[in-house]
Design an enzyme around this catalytic site. Structure first.
Site, PDB file in Angstrom:
ATOM      1  N   SER A 109       0.768  -1.356   0.222  1.00 49.29           N
ATOM      2  CA  SER A 109       0.061  -0.175   0.073  1.00 49.29           C
ATOM      3  C   SER A 109       0.811   1.040  -0.108  1.00 49.29           C
ATOM      4  CB  SER A 109      -1.477  -0.108   1.628  1.00 49.29           C
ATOM      5  OG  SER A 109      -1.297   1.457   1.629  1.00 49.29           O
ATOM      6  N   TYR A 132      -2.026   5.298  -4.094  1.00 53.95           N
ATOM      7  CA  TYR A 132      -3.360   6.393  -3.555  1.00 53.95           C
ATOM      8  C   TYR A 132      -2.748   7.988  -5.056  1.00 53.95           C
ATOM      9  CZ  TYR A 132      -5.664   4.282  -0.337  1.00 53.95           C
ATOM     10  OH  TYR A 132      -6.648   3.262   0.504  1.00 53.95           O
ATOM     11  N   THR A 158      -5.886   2.548  -6.532  1.00 53.41           N
ATOM     12  CA  THR A 158      -6.670   3.097  -5.948  1.00 53.41           C
ATOM     13  C   THR A 158      -7.433   4.177  -6.221  1.00 53.41           C
ATOM     14  OG1 THR A 158      -5.645   0.846  -4.631  1.00 53.41           O
ATOM     15  CG2 THR A 158      -7.706   1.933  -3.547  1.00 53.41           C
ATOM     16  N   LYS A 254      -7.908  -0.841  -8.599  1.00 53.12           N
ATOM     17  CA  LYS A 254      -9.430  -1.262  -7.925  1.00 53.12           C
ATOM     18  C   LYS A 254     -10.298  -0.354  -7.673  1.00 53.12           C
ATOM     19  CE  LYS A 254      -7.669  -2.876  -3.150  1.00 53.12           C
ATOM     20  NZ  LYS A 254      -8.132  -1.850  -2.263  1.00 53.12           N
ATOM     21  N   HIS A 278     -13.737  -2.455  -1.594  1.00 55.45           N
ATOM     22  CA  HIS A 278     -13.317  -2.153  -0.465  1.00 55.45           C
ATOM     23  C   HIS A 278     -13.258  -2.802   0.803  1.00 55.45           C
ATOM     24  CE1 HIS A 278      -9.136   1.623  -0.369  1.00 55.45           C
ATOM     25  NE2 HIS A 278      -9.987   1.109   1.501  1.00 55.45           N
TER      26      HIS A 278
HETATM   27  C1  FNR Z   1      -7.352  -2.110   2.643  1.00 58.65           C
HETATM   28  N1  FNR Z   1      -7.984  -2.143   1.973  1.00 58.65           N
HETATM   29  C2  FNR Z   1      -6.811  -0.664   1.322  1.00 58.65           C
HETATM   30  N2  FNR Z   1      -6.841  -1.387  -0.702  1.00 58.65           N
HETATM   31  C3  FNR Z   1      -5.968  -0.128  -0.696  1.00 58.65           C
HETATM   32  O1  FNR Z   1      -6.122   0.235  -1.822  1.00 58.65           O
HETATM   33  N3  FNR Z   1      -4.910   0.646   0.420  1.00 58.65           N
HETATM   34  C4  FNR Z   1      -4.826   0.782   1.037  1.00 58.65           C
HETATM   35  O2  FNR Z   1      -3.769   0.845   1.931  1.00 58.65           O
HETATM   36  C5  FNR Z   1      -5.964  -0.892   2.445  1.00 58.65           C
HETATM   37  N4  FNR Z   1      -5.978  -0.641   3.208  1.00 58.65           N
HETATM   38  C6  FNR Z   1      -7.086  -1.315   3.960  1.00 58.65           C
HETATM   39  C7  FNR Z   1      -6.701  -1.507   5.733  1.00 58.65           C
HETATM   40  C8  FNR Z   1      -7.563  -2.591   5.946  1.00 58.65           C
HETATM   41  C9  FNR Z   1      -7.174  -2.536   7.579  1.00 58.65           C
HETATM   42  C10 FNR Z   1      -8.025  -3.287   5.094  1.00 58.65           C
HETATM   43  C11 FNR Z   1      -9.323  -4.143   6.214  1.00 58.65           C
HETATM   44  C12 FNR Z   1      -8.230  -2.503   4.320  1.00 58.65           C
HETATM   45  C13 FNR Z   1      -8.808  -2.697   0.948  1.00 58.65           C
HETATM   46  C14 FNR Z   1      -8.476  -4.121   0.939  1.00 58.65           C
HETATM   47  O3  FNR Z   1      -6.934  -3.707  -0.194  1.00 58.65           O
HETATM   48  C15 FNR Z   1      -9.138  -5.299   0.577  1.00 58.65           C
HETATM   49  O4  FNR Z   1      -9.765  -3.678  -0.996  1.00 58.65           O
HETATM   50  C16 FNR Z   1     -10.208  -5.713   1.117  1.00 58.65           C
HETATM   51  O5  FNR Z   1      -9.875  -5.485   2.750  1.00 58.65           O
HETATM   52  C17 FNR Z   1     -11.236  -7.334   0.792  1.00 58.65           C
HETATM   53  O6  FNR Z   1     -11.613  -7.632   1.446  1.00 58.65           O
HETATM   54  P1  FNR Z   1     -11.102  -8.339   2.921  1.00 58.65           P
HETATM   55  O7  FNR Z   1     -10.441  -9.370   1.782  1.00 58.65           O
HETATM   56  O8  FNR Z   1     -10.662  -7.752   3.847  1.00 58.65           O
HETATM   57  O9  FNR Z   1     -12.299  -8.638   3.356  1.00 58.65           O
END
Ligand code: FNR
Length: 379
Positions: A109, A132, A158, A254, A278
């Site tokens: 990330s 981002y 994203t 994404k 997300h």
């Molecule tokens: C995320 N997600 C996320 N996505 C992204 O593009 N950049 C990011 O920094 C983050 N940070 C983030 C932190 C936390 C704690 C979570 C739980 C999620 C979203 C992540 O990439 C993904 O889309 C989801 O976590 C998918 O769902 P599940 O597998 O957690 O149910």
């Protein structure tokens, strides 16, 4: 429970909750507003029945597949997760090491604790970098150049965070901008000395990709506040065109939930799309990501690789996602529970659990290869 008694992702979640202070655990576990979309992601996956088939020779199950032109041992990878290095010291390095050993993709990330350079040096590359597209275009350009210099093999852009979805649990726990240290937080942290000692020993406790690159901001609180001002509500497909001009490798968009947006992503030259809400952390009230998948596969599946995330906690879930047409999927919380529970070994455990479940599920559905998985396995 000890790590060797862990048999499923829920066990890792329980260990994670025990080991990591509540504010950080709930940052992972929670979702936006009423958490309806968070729940729907799980419920709709579990509702999809799998068709049992028998008397097929399933002695040679093969889980290998190709994603974005690279061969991987398994059809899933580790999703980009912000602040993973607060779940476990040097968390992103641990996760990337586990992914490389398992021969699966790891996405770092923008909001990681360990920097791109640290992960590349300590864990190895290539890995994917998640971008981002902040307002500061000079900073974004430099990030893209840093990801290229570190040999990152794909850029995951994203697009579903023009503003932050509000998460009640984070606000109540002081996981806000600026962070609030409450008495309850302090007491809760003292009850987790293993986590605390580990975090005191590491030198990585900042937003690693931002530190040293933003003038006058040098700690987690000030850089977090800067990052919050950098979210770009005016983001549009024009920005992806600009990014396309800076990045030579594959681009994956994404955060796509609508076929019309998938069409735009293809038009912008993306090689891949992640169907994602997300993890239920942005638009509460959005349908589950699994319910959005089939229409997006139909719209764009012949022109881009369709990846998926949201609610995957088992190999049965991976089977469901591939059956509905995704080329592969990402796991978020499932691996972060492993990381929080036990660093690299915990992430390796999470990957192994899901891989074994997938192999068993394929055998019981009478399919031998990833390519054989299709709508026929769903009832
Ligand atoms: C995320 N997600 C996320 N996505 C992204 O593009 N950049 C990011 O920094 C983050 N940070 C983030 C932190 C936390 C704690 C979570 C739980 C999620 C979203 C992540 O990439 C993904 O889309 C989801 O976590 C998918 O769902 P599940 O597998 O957690 O149910």
């Amino acid at each position: 429970m000890a790590m060797n008694n862990v048999t499923c992702i829920e066990d890792l979640r329980i260990l994670h909750r025990k080991r990591v202070p509540r504010a950080f655990f709930e940052y992972v576990d929670g979702g936006a507003y009423s958490e309806a979309t968070l729940r729907a992601n799980r419920d709709d996956l579990e509702r999809l029945g799998l068709r049992q088939r028998v008397m097929v020779d399933v002695s040679g199950i093969d889980l290998r597949t190709t994603i974005l032109g690279t061969s991987f041992a398994l059809p899933f990878g580790l999703a980009p997760i912000g602040l993973a290095g607060l779940q476990y010291p040097d968390g992103e390095i641990h996760a990337c090491r586990a992914a490389i050993k398992a021969q699966i993709p790891f996405a770092l990330s923008t909001a990681s604790i360990c920097s791109i350079e640290d992960v590349a040096r300590e864990a190895g590359s290539p890995f994917w970098f998640q971008l981002y597209a902040y307002k500061d275009t000079g900073f974004v350009r430099a990030l893209i150049e840093r990801a290229a210099a570190a040999n990152c093999s794909a850029l995951i852009v994203t697009v579903d965070v023009p503003v932050f979805g509000q998460r009640h649990r984070d606000l109540k726990n002081g996981m806000s901008v600026p962070p609030r240290l409450t008495l309850r937080n302090a007491y809760d942290t003292l009850k987790r000395p293993g986590w605390l000692l580990g975090m005191m020993r590491t030198k990585r406790a900042n937003l690693g990709n931002l530190a040293g690159h933003v003038e006058g901001k040098d700690n987690l609180a000030s850089l977090g506040a800067w990052a919050a001002t950098q979210l770009n509500p005016s983001l549009s497909w024009k920005d992806v065109d600009w990014i396309r001009g800076l990045w030579k490798g594959p681009i994956v968009i994404k955060g796509i939930m609508a076929p019309a947006d998938a069409r735009e992503a293809v038009r912008s030259g993306a090689q891949g799309i992640v169907v994602s809400n997300h993890g239920g952390r942005q638009l509460d009230g959005a349908p589950s990501s699994i319910s959005a998948l089939p229409a997006i596969v139909q719209e764009a599946g012949s022109e881009a690789e369709i990846l998926f995330d949201g609610g995957v906690r088992s190999g049965q879930d991976v089977m469901r996602v591939l059956a509905l047409g995704a080329k592969g999927c990402l796991i978020g919380r499932a691996y972060i529970h492993g990381l929080g529970a036990g660093g690299e070994a915990g992430v390796a455990k999470a990957i192994d659990i899901i891989a074994r479940e997938l192999a068993t599920t394929m055998a019981l559905c009478g399919v031998r290869t990833i390519a054989e998985i299709g709508p026929q396995v769903i009832i």
